[in-house]
Design an enzyme around this catalytic site. Structure first.
Site, PDB file in Angstrom:
ATOM      1  CB  CYS A  36      37.347  41.302  32.268  1.00  0.00           C
ATOM      2  SG  CYS A  36      37.570  42.183  33.904  1.00  0.00           S
ATOM      3  CB  CYS A  61      42.341  38.010  36.311  1.00  0.00           C
ATOM      4  SG  CYS A  61      43.147  39.914  36.236  1.00  0.00           S
ATOM      5  CB  CYS A 105      43.402  43.944  35.760  1.00  0.00           C
ATOM      6  SG  CYS A 105      43.129  42.817  34.222  1.00  0.00           S
TER       7      CYS A 105
HETATM    8 FE1  FES Z   1      39.207  41.122  34.708  1.00  0.00          FE
HETATM    9 FE2  FES Z   1      41.810  41.229  35.196  1.00  0.00          FE
HETATM   10  S1  FES Z   1      40.580  40.431  33.550  1.00  0.00           S
HETATM   11  S2  FES Z   1      40.158  42.243  36.452  1.00  0.00           S
END
Ligand code: FES
Length: 150
Positions: A36, A61, A105
């Site tokens: 991400c 996130c 994550c």
């Molecule tokens: Fe990037 Fe959770 S979406 S750390």
């Protein structure tokens, strides 16, 4: 949406523990999540082989915040060797689960702790690679080729 997350995840997301940065850390690790593009920075204070303090900062996130928060509480007061054994799976279990799309994550916290421990070993003149293993501290391949585009 909140129903996807356990009460523990919500608690650590709303009231994250050990947020910030240590002034004179024994080791610092920063890693990026190739999935991400989010970033996590972990600083550790280590005295007599024991992690006496830990702080994290993340550009990630809610699940990243919750897992890092939980991870810091799990390694605080532990020895370096115990902290090295902490897996993202154990953190997810301590949080009573995460939705499958959010598992990546939790890897960020594990990797950041490992990177900080590697930094600590390096500062003490020890080659961390045989102990910590190889770490993708940041994903150059992703920068170059554009992660997620393949
Ligand atoms: Fe990037 Fe959770 S979406 S750390």
């Amino acid at each position: 949406m909140a129903g996807m997350y356990s009460a523990k995840v919500m608690d650590h997301f709303m009231n994250p523990r050990n947020v910030g940065e240590l002034e004179n850390p024994s080791g610092v690790g920063e890693v990026g999540n190739p999935k991400c593009g989010d970033i996590m920075r972990m600083s550790l204070q280590i005295e007599d082989n024991v992690i006496t303090d830990v702080k994290f900062k993340t550009f990630g996130c809610g699940a990243a915040i919750a897992t890092s928060s939980m991870a810091t509480t799990l390694i605080k007061g532990k020895t370096v060797e115990e902290a090295l054994k902490l897996t993202n799976k154990a953190v997810v279990e301590a949080l009573e689960g995460l939705p499958p799309v959010k598992i990546h994550c939790s890897v960020l916290a594990e990797q950041a702790i490992k990177a900080a421990l590697a930094d600590y070993y390096r500062k003490n003149g020890v080659d961390p690679e045989p102990i910590v293993g190889k770490l993708e501290e940041d994903c150059h391949a992703c920068d170059e080729h554009g992660c997620g585009s393949h």
